[in-house]
Design a protein around this motif. Structure first.
Motif, PDB file in Angstrom:
ATOM      1  N   THR A   1       0.933  -1.507   0.637  1.00  0.00           N
ATOM      2  CA  THR A   1       0.195   0.273   0.176  1.00  0.00           C
ATOM      3  C   THR A   1       1.099   1.410   0.247  1.00  0.00           C
ATOM      4  OG1 THR A   1      -0.167   0.022   2.474  1.00  0.00           O
ATOM      5  CG2 THR A   1      -1.502  -1.084   0.944  1.00  0.00           C
ATOM      6  N   GLY A   2       2.169   1.010   0.396  1.00  0.00           N
ATOM      7  CA  GLY A   2       2.828   2.542   0.142  1.00  0.00           C
ATOM      8  C   GLY A   2       1.996   3.356   1.678  1.00  0.00           C
ATOM      9  N   GLU A   3       1.799   2.671   2.541  1.00  0.00           N
ATOM     10  CA  GLU A   3       1.051   3.238   3.448  1.00  0.00           C
ATOM     11  C   GLU A   3       1.454   2.778   4.743  1.00  0.00           C
ATOM     12  OE1 GLU A   3      -0.796   6.088   3.673  1.00  0.00           O
ATOM     13  OE2 GLU A   3      -1.672   5.943   1.687  1.00  0.00           O
TER      14      GLU A   3
ATOM     15  N   LEU B   1      -9.141  -2.465  -0.359  1.00  0.00           N
ATOM     16  CA  LEU B   1     -10.756  -1.868  -1.155  1.00  0.00           C
ATOM     17  C   LEU B   1     -10.647  -0.829  -1.509  1.00  0.00           C
ATOM     18  CD1 LEU B   1     -12.688  -4.069  -0.214  1.00  0.00           C
ATOM     19  CD2 LEU B   1     -13.275  -2.384   1.572  1.00  0.00           C
ATOM     20  N   ASN B   2      -9.687  -0.267  -1.611  1.00  0.00           N
ATOM     21  CA  ASN B   2     -10.271   0.882  -3.081  1.00  0.00           C
ATOM     22  C   ASN B   2     -10.305   0.498  -4.555  1.00  0.00           C
ATOM     23  OD1 ASN B   2     -10.118   3.321  -3.252  1.00  0.00           O
ATOM     24  ND2 ASN B   2      -8.580   3.563  -3.826  1.00  0.00           N
ATOM     25  N   VAL B   3     -11.370  -0.561  -4.367  1.00  0.00           N
ATOM     26  CA  VAL B   3     -11.896  -0.567  -6.078  1.00  0.00           C
ATOM     27  C   VAL B   3     -12.536  -0.731  -6.372  1.00  0.00           C
ATOM     28  CG1 VAL B   3      -9.179  -2.454  -6.262  1.00  0.00           C
ATOM     29  CG2 VAL B   3     -11.635  -3.212  -5.384  1.00  0.00           C
ATOM     30  N   CYS B   4     -12.911  -0.678  -8.087  1.00  0.00           N
ATOM     31  CA  CYS B   4     -14.073  -1.277  -8.681  1.00  0.00           C
ATOM     32  C   CYS B   4     -15.025   0.211  -8.551  1.00  0.00           C
ATOM     33  CB  CYS B   4     -15.441  -1.685  -7.708  1.00  0.00           C
ATOM     34  SG  CYS B   4     -14.749  -3.865  -7.545  1.00  0.00           S
ATOM     35  N   GLY B   5     -14.558   1.331  -8.641  1.00  0.00           N
ATOM     36  CA  GLY B   5     -14.727   2.607  -8.799  1.00  0.00           C
ATOM     37  C   GLY B   5     -14.272   3.252 -10.340  1.00  0.00           C
ATOM     38  N   ASP B   6     -13.924   2.939 -11.097  1.00  0.00           N
ATOM     39  CA  ASP B   6     -12.864   3.031 -12.058  1.00  0.00           C
ATOM     40  C   ASP B   6     -14.332   2.255 -13.180  1.00  0.00           C
ATOM     41  OD1 ASP B   6     -11.384   4.556 -11.060  1.00  0.00           O
ATOM     42  OD2 ASP B   6      -9.617   3.378 -12.271  1.00  0.00           O
ATOM     43  N   TRP B   7     -14.541   3.276 -14.148  1.00  0.00           N
ATOM     44  CA  TRP B   7     -15.201   2.150 -15.668  1.00  0.00           C
ATOM     45  C   TRP B   7     -14.822   2.976 -16.615  1.00  0.00           C
ATOM     46  CZ3 TRP B   7     -18.788   5.194 -18.424  1.00  0.00           C
ATOM     47  CH2 TRP B   7     -19.295   6.488 -17.220  1.00  0.00           C
TER      48      TRP B   7
ATOM     49  N   ASP C   1      -7.254   7.857 -13.213  1.00  0.00           N
ATOM     50  CA  ASP C   1      -6.248   8.122 -12.492  1.00  0.00           C
ATOM     51  C   ASP C   1      -5.681   7.992 -11.809  1.00  0.00           C
ATOM     52  OD1 ASP C   1      -8.065   7.851 -10.202  1.00  0.00           O
ATOM     53  OD2 ASP C   1      -8.220   9.429  -9.717  1.00  0.00           O
ATOM     54  N   GLY C   2      -5.760   6.755 -11.344  1.00  0.00           N
ATOM     55  CA  GLY C   2      -4.854   5.758 -11.861  1.00  0.00           C
ATOM     56  C   GLY C   2      -3.425   5.263 -11.934  1.00  0.00           C
ATOM     57  N   LEU C   3      -3.461   5.801 -13.183  1.00  0.00           N
ATOM     58  CA  LEU C   3      -2.684   5.805 -14.038  1.00  0.00           C
ATOM     59  C   LEU C   3      -1.699   7.089 -13.445  1.00  0.00           C
ATOM     60  CD1 LEU C   3      -1.780   3.727 -16.461  1.00  0.00           C
ATOM     61  CD2 LEU C   3      -2.750   4.833 -18.411  1.00  0.00           C
TER      62      LEU C   3
ATOM     63  N   THR D   1      -2.234   1.924  -5.364  1.00  0.00           N
ATOM     64  CA  THR D   1      -3.003   2.305  -4.331  1.00  0.00           C
ATOM     65  C   THR D   1      -4.061   2.130  -5.173  1.00  0.00           C
ATOM     66  OG1 THR D   1      -2.026   3.916  -3.881  1.00  0.00           O
ATOM     67  CG2 THR D   1      -0.958   2.160  -3.186  1.00  0.00           C
ATOM     68  N   ASP D   2      -4.725   2.636  -6.690  1.00  0.00           N
ATOM     69  CA  ASP D   2      -5.674   2.950  -7.075  1.00  0.00           C
ATOM     70  C   ASP D   2      -5.958   1.968  -8.316  1.00  0.00           C
ATOM     71  OD1 ASP D   2      -8.049   4.678  -7.434  1.00  0.00           O
ATOM     72  OD2 ASP D   2      -7.558   5.791  -7.766  1.00  0.00           O
TER      73      ASP D   2
END
Length: 409
Positions: free
Chosen positions: A80-82, A208-214, A352-354, A399-400
């Motif tokens: 995660t880098g956290e 868990l920060n998944v499934c918002g991109d489409w 933006d994850g890219l 992480t996104d």
């Protein structure tokens, strides 16, 4: 005093707490004097050696979990880098000079990343607070009270640890279900008509920060035209996947009947006003007309598409950007812009994850994307998409989550 005048190696050695540096392979890169003193080890016994060769679990304790818990914490930091703060741990240590004799010890560890320019974890800072004397306080009128406190504190720490493990397991199950739902709702990779296109979705790693991109690709009514869009929902997990599915379906339907991308986003904005969880969602949509070699586009707060012309010139489609969906209480007309291209150009839409990296200006990520697309523009869309992801995403994953669409024009 400037940085050049500070001896940071000396500062590290003089830190008042136990601090060590680990490589991503969990090998000791360095340890300060307090760490060596409190652990009863010499520098030669620590530096250059694997963490759990130096501090294994007590083989005489079948319930020992310190090594497993520490390994899990360090892996979370790597993924995660956290920073990760651990619950109080009992982690017995073999007494120096007495092989086979183990001493009961209590530690309160915190693990933090040292990040490189690309956001990759280069080192792990492993800080340990030694609390054995506090836990094992004995003697005097407060001795019995200390033993009660020790037992209660240790019990509460184990309960907290077990609760954290159950929460992680629940999050992992939700992540798995959300990803399955995401995969079912996103269109499969395919060609749009006879035109070549590649799509990619990469979920965030270790989060868990998944499934918002489409993304969406749709054949438009009238002429040789297609619509290509990407979007990003604020949120994560099952809730984000559900909102994502609603917005994608609504935009797909609106694009088939709208006069242009701005009108399609106007309709989507009105719909987003009544969808819980659609607040601040971003989306960009493009209408490609292959007959007159033009792209019409409109953006609701999303990073701009990239058009790489056949000669290698890069153009960001950023002339029609407005706030995200549902950013204003009342619907409002969206802007729209137009550009032309010649055969052999490449269009890329992404989330933006890219391009976004912690502690880095977004323009740096946009430049990195433009250079990668231009450098590999001769590749077919499938190979181009893979090359871009390989160059832009951190080696261990982002992480996104990330969506990418490549269309050869």
């Amino acid at each position: 005093m400037n940085d050049a005048a500070i001896d940071y190696a000396a500062v590290f050695q003089c830190l008042p707490g136990m601090v060590a540096l680990l490589t991503p392979d969990l090998v000791y890169a360095d340890a300060n004097e307090e760490f060596l003193r409190m652990s009863g080890r010499t520098r030669e016994q620590v530096v250059g050696r694997y963490l759990f060769d130096v501090f294994p679990d007590n083989p005489k304790d079948d319930g020992a979990s310190g090594m497993r818990n520490l390994a899990a914490s360090l892996q979370r930091v790597l993924q995660t880098g956290e920073r990760d703060a651990m619950a109080l741990q009992r982690y017995d240590v073999e007494v120096p000079g007495r092989p086979g004799e183990w001493e009961e010890r209590y530690w309160s560890p915190i693990n933090a990343p040292v990040l490189g320019p690309e956001g990759k974890v280069l080192l792990l800072v492993h800080r340990v607070e030694e609390v054995t004397e506090l836990i094992k306080a004995r003697g005097g009128p407060t001795g019995s009270r200390s033993r009660v406190l020790e037992a209660e504190l240790y019990t509460r720490a184990r309960e907290l640890q077990e609760l954290n493990e159950r929460l992680r397991a629940a999050h992992a199950r939700e992540r798995e279900v959300a990803l399955a739902l995401q995969e079912a709702m996103l269109p499969a990779r395919r060609q749009v008509g006879h035109h070549r296109a590649a799509v990619r979705y990469r979920p965030a790693v270790g989060a868990l920060n998944v499934c918002g991109d489409w993304y969406d690709l749709v054949d438009l009514v009238g002429g040789n035209r297609v619509g290509v869009a990407v979007g990003d929902v604020v949120g994560h997990g099952l809730a984000a996947a559900g909102v994502m599915g609603q917005l994608r379906s609504a935009l797909s339907a609106a694009s088939r009947v709208a006069a242009g991308p701005a009108e399609a986003l106007n309709v989507l904005g009105r719909y987003a006003n009544v969808v819980d969880g659609a607040e601040s969602a971003t989306v960009v949509t493009t209408f490609i007309d292959y007959d007159d070699h033009s792209i019409t586009y409109s953006s609701a707060g999303h990073p701009p598409p990239v058009l790489v012309h056949a000669d290698g010139r890069v153009e960001f489609l950023d002339k029609a950007t407005d706030p995200p969906l549902d950013a204003r209480p009342d619907p409002f007309p969206r802007p729209q812009a137009w550009t032309s291209y010649t055969a052999g150009a490449t269009l890329a839409l992404y989330t933006d994850g890219l391009i976004e990296r912690r502690h880095e200006d977004i323009d740096t990520g946009l430049t990195r994307l433009a250079e990668s697309l231009a450098r590999h523009r001769a590749l077919d869309p499938e190979r181009l998409a893979d090359a871009v992801l390989l160059e832009l995403l951190p080696p261990g994953g982002a992480t996104d989550d990330t969506a990418l669409v490549i269309v050869r024009l």
